[in-house]
Write a protein that holds these residues in place. Structure first.
Motif, PDB file in Angstrom:
ATOM      1  N   ASP A 126      22.959  40.187  60.183  1.00 50.47           N
ATOM      2  CA  ASP A 126      22.190  41.158  60.586  1.00 50.47           C
ATOM      3  C   ASP A 126      20.882  40.778  59.928  1.00 50.47           C
ATOM      4  OD1 ASP A 126      21.940  42.058  57.708  1.00 50.47           O
ATOM      5  OD2 ASP A 126      24.106  42.977  58.107  1.00 50.47           O
ATOM      6  N   SER A 127      19.771  41.471  60.259  1.00 45.33           N
ATOM      7  CA  SER A 127      18.546  41.378  59.972  1.00 45.33           C
ATOM      8  C   SER A 127      18.109  41.747  58.332  1.00 45.33           C
ATOM      9  CB  SER A 127      17.377  42.402  60.649  1.00 45.33           C
ATOM     10  OG  SER A 127      17.640  43.658  60.358  1.00 45.33           O
ATOM     11  N   ALA A 128      19.173  42.254  57.771  1.00 48.61           N
ATOM     12  CA  ALA A 128      19.010  42.622  56.263  1.00 48.61           C
ATOM     13  C   ALA A 128      17.927  43.809  55.945  1.00 48.61           C
ATOM     14  CB  ALA A 128      18.912  41.452  55.303  1.00 48.61           C
ATOM     15  N   GLY A 129      17.803  44.636  56.984  1.00 49.52           N
ATOM     16  CA  GLY A 129      16.888  45.819  56.912  1.00 49.52           C
ATOM     17  C   GLY A 129      15.476  45.466  57.526  1.00 49.52           C
ATOM     18  N   VAL A 130      15.166  44.081  57.852  1.00 44.91           N
ATOM     19  CA  VAL A 130      13.915  43.773  58.345  1.00 44.91           C
ATOM     20  C   VAL A 130      13.792  44.331  59.908  1.00 44.91           C
ATOM     21  CG1 VAL A 130      12.481  42.076  59.142  1.00 44.91           C
ATOM     22  CG2 VAL A 130      14.030  41.803  57.031  1.00 44.91           C
ATOM     23  N   THR A 131      12.523  45.181  60.126  1.00 45.27           N
ATOM     24  CA  THR A 131      12.526  45.334  61.485  1.00 45.27           C
ATOM     25  C   THR A 131      11.215  44.933  61.979  1.00 45.27           C
ATOM     26  OG1 THR A 131      13.704  47.578  60.833  1.00 45.27           O
ATOM     27  CG2 THR A 131      12.204  47.592  63.015  1.00 45.27           C
ATOM     28  N   LEU A 132      11.329  44.614  63.168  1.00 43.73           N
ATOM     29  CA  LEU A 132       9.982  44.112  64.016  1.00 43.73           C
ATOM     30  C   LEU A 132       9.766  45.188  65.023  1.00 43.73           C
ATOM     31  CD1 LEU A 132       7.635  42.318  64.785  1.00 43.73           C
ATOM     32  CD2 LEU A 132       9.279  40.959  66.312  1.00 43.73           C
ATOM     33  N   VAL A 133       8.761  45.731  65.157  1.00 39.72           N
ATOM     34  CA  VAL A 133       8.424  46.755  66.326  1.00 39.72           C
ATOM     35  C   VAL A 133       7.088  46.083  67.014  1.00 39.72           C
ATOM     36  CG1 VAL A 133       7.355  48.819  67.010  1.00 39.72           C
ATOM     37  CG2 VAL A 133       8.820  48.759  64.999  1.00 39.72           C
ATOM     38  N   PRO A 134       7.450  45.460  68.378  1.00 40.19           N
ATOM     39  CA  PRO A 134       6.570  44.421  68.816  1.00 40.19           C
ATOM     40  C   PRO A 134       5.576  45.150  69.609  1.00 40.19           C
ATOM     41  CG  PRO A 134       8.468  44.526  70.223  1.00 40.19           C
ATOM     42  CD  PRO A 134       8.653  45.260  68.955  1.00 40.19           C
ATOM     43  N   ALA A 135       4.792  45.943  69.030  1.00 46.97           N
ATOM     44  CA  ALA A 135       3.670  46.658  69.869  1.00 46.97           C
ATOM     45  C   ALA A 135       2.185  45.995  69.836  1.00 46.97           C
ATOM     46  CB  ALA A 135       3.157  48.114  69.175  1.00 46.97           C
ATOM     47  N   PHE A 136       2.423  44.678  70.145  1.00 44.08           N
ATOM     48  CA  PHE A 136       1.600  43.655  70.357  1.00 44.08           C
ATOM     49  C   PHE A 136       0.093  44.428  71.304  1.00 44.08           C
ATOM     50  CE2 PHE A 136       4.837  40.882  69.410  1.00 44.08           C
ATOM     51  CZ  PHE A 136       4.556  40.819  67.931  1.00 44.08           C
ATOM     52  N   ALA A 137       0.667  44.971  72.619  1.00 43.87           N
ATOM     53  CA  ALA A 137      -0.027  45.461  73.239  1.00 43.87           C
ATOM     54  C   ALA A 137      -0.078  47.189  73.392  1.00 43.87           C
ATOM     55  CB  ALA A 137      -0.070  44.828  74.777  1.00 43.87           C
ATOM     56  N   GLY A 138       0.308  47.515  72.614  1.00 45.75           N
ATOM     57  CA  GLY A 138       0.948  49.024  72.242  1.00 45.75           C
ATOM     58  C   GLY A 138       2.429  48.974  72.802  1.00 45.75           C
ATOM     59  N   LEU A 139       2.841  50.299  73.007  1.00 36.31           N
ATOM     60  CA  LEU A 139       4.264  50.678  73.412  1.00 36.31           C
ATOM     61  C   LEU A 139       4.216  51.086  74.725  1.00 36.31           C
ATOM     62  CD1 LEU A 139       5.758  52.005  70.182  1.00 36.31           C
ATOM     63  CD2 LEU A 139       6.016  49.995  70.967  1.00 36.31           C
ATOM     64  N   GLY A 140       5.224  50.701  75.746  1.00 38.61           N
ATOM     65  CA  GLY A 140       5.395  51.310  77.021  1.00 38.61           C
ATOM     66  C   GLY A 140       6.431  52.545  76.774  1.00 38.61           C
ATOM     67  N   ALA A 141       7.222  52.549  77.926  1.00 38.17           N
ATOM     68  CA  ALA A 141       8.191  53.704  77.953  1.00 38.17           C
ATOM     69  C   ALA A 141       9.261  53.463  76.821  1.00 38.17           C
ATOM     70  CB  ALA A 141       9.044  53.680  79.572  1.00 38.17           C
TER      71      ALA A 141
END
Length: 490
Positions: A335-350
């Motif tokens: 698993d990611s061991a608690g690491v999170t990537l929110v890939p809002a490079f161009a913002g977030l869509g739906a």
């Protein structure tokens, strides 16, 4: 029918964001020829995404030529198109020359205008008539920008505007057809999905003249005949056109309520048909999937801006640009061991619809390894899909069928992670080019010859392996990190 008729094929052209594919498809769904050509994407300024309209056309010619080279004697019954959607082209009617670059669906140059240039009453009208919200992803703001920035001396009467299907139909028919398929039209913010026509009030809101737009027609309408295209006989009919995500839905056989598909590309689309048009306010909009056999099919659809793009970003940092190596690296940890990537490079869509937020990589500590970041990149693709599915099921009931297609589904880890996060089976199509097959199937249906099309029960099936407590914990952590990206201090 005789043997010659059985050997007929549909030439299915799938014009996507980064490549164009061509398939020769028999009436029984068998693919007997393929071809492909790349398409470049440029970003001349932050937030701008452009393509060369001439290169898109050349890529079609190249893909078709390569496809036909492998089966030169195939008898073409007609052509079917599947195309990227909200991207916009402008050209001159008098010369056929493009007025500038294609403005891509990911482009957000009009974000400021979309945020501040449309009042609340107009926003309500747009949503009520199109099912969509005012956002720079959709076509109308891009069309307005192209009109405002057209070359000096070009009169408005000489301007033609269209989505990619319109551009290709114009070129395939030698300028004879200025048409737009209904599903593509429904993504422009200018098309009333109940009356199935361009809407005068919406045209006024965005300042787009009706005379510049193509005529919007059904998905299985006759779109004209080929003229002057290498490797395709003149007079070959164009039988069907679908937007790519809609074509994938049709290709998967997800044509009734309770079924859904996710397409994994640069971004992602999650789409689920509805029994009837619904105008309920929702963070996952209603769209027109297609008009076929004289009847419209509506769907709920959520669009994600960065899924494959998130994997590519992580690969650039971690594995020298190889997404395959990134996935291999991610598989070395549980698993990611608690690491999170929110890939809002161009913002977030739906379903978040926040173009002002920025990407976030969080949860790292002294024990964080490269593999944990890679795993977080894989996880973020699945989480974004789940965010949309949650809204769809709250609005339309539980989905009994969930299918997946697109480049990322070649990875067992990506699809297994999706099944784990959804907590249900995910089935991957047997053939990667589901959008092209969907367009071909509609073309054969328009000829009354799709009865022998294969079932949709093949392909790999993935079942969840996470227990429910772990799944809920991961989903809760994801939601918290998304909230952090959207926090606006007073």
């Amino acid at each position: 029918m005789g043997a010659a008729a059985k050997d007929q094929v549909i030439l299915a052209i799938d014009q996507g964001t980064t490549n164009t594919k061509a398939l020769l498809v028999r009436a029984d769904g068998r693919v007997v020829g393929t071809g492909a050509a790349p398409v470049g994407v440029s970003s001349p300024r932050p937030g701008w995404v452009e393509q060369d309209p001439e290169r898109i056309w050349v890529s079609v010619v190249e893909a078709v030529t390569a496809c036909r080279r492998g089966a030169p004697d195939a008898d073409l019954a007609g052509i079917a198109l599947s195309t990227q959607r909200e991207s916009v082209v402008g050209w001159r009617a008098s010369t056929g020359g493009a007025l500038g670059p294609v403005i891509g669906w990911q482009d957000r140059r009009t974000a400021g205008w979309c945020a501040d240039g449309v009042d609340a009453q107009a926003r309500h009208l747009v949503r009520a008539r199109t099912g969509l919200r005012v956002d720079p992803m959709f076509s109308a703001p891009k069309m307005r920008w192209l009109l405002d920035h057209r070359p000096a001396g070009v009169p408005i009467e000489d301007v033609r505007l269209g989505t990619i299907d319109s551009w290709l139909l114009w070129r395939l028919t030698g300028g004879a057809a200025h048409l737009c398929e209904a599903g593509n039209a429904s993504r422009t913010l200018l098309y009333d999905i109940a009356s199935l026509d361009w809407d005068g009030d919406l045209l006024d809101i965005f300042g787009v003249p009706r005379g510049a737009l193509p005529r919007a027609v059904a998905s299985d309408a006759r779109f004209g005949a080929v003229a002057g295209v290498p490797a395709v006989p003149d007079g070959t009919p164009i039988l069907a056109v679908l937007a790519d995500s809609h074509a994938a839905l049709y290709g998967h056989g997800c044509t009734t309520a309770g079924t859904a598909k996710a397409t994994y590309g640069t971004g992602s689309s999650v789409m689920a048909p509805l029994d009837a048009l619904s105008t309920t306010e929702s963070s996952v909009p209603t769209t027109l999937a297609w008009v076929a056999g004289g009847s419209p099919t509506y769907a709920l659809e959520g669009n994600i801006l960065s899924s494959g793009a998130a994997l590519a970003w992580a690969a650039d940092i971690l594995t020298g640009g190889s997404v395959a190596d990134l996935v291999d690296l991610a598989e070395t940890v549980p698993d990611s061991a608690g690491v999170t990537l929110v890939p809002a490079f161009a913002g977030l869509g739906a379903p978040h619809w926040d173009r002002q937020t920025q990407a976030l990589l969080s949860g790292m500590g002294e024990g964080t390894q490269r593999a944990h970041i890679a795993r977080a990149a894989v996880d973020c693709v699945a989480h974004q899909i789940c965010d949309i599915v949650d809204v769809i099921e709250d609005r339309a009931g539980r989905l009994r069928v969930f299918r997946a297609d697109g480049g990322a589904t070649a990875s067992a880890l990506v699809v297994q992670t999706q099944a784990d996060m959804l907590g249900r089976e995910v089935r991957v199509g047997e053939v990667a080019e589901v959008s092209a097959l969907g367009a071909a199937r509609l073309a054969w249906a328009s000829l009354g010859r799709s009865d022998s099309w294969p079932s949709h029960d093949g392909g790999a099936s993935y079942h969840p392996k996470l227990d429910e407590t772990d799944r809920r914990s991961r989903r809760s952590r994801w939601a918290g990190e998304v909230s952090r990206t959207r926090y606006r201090p007073a």
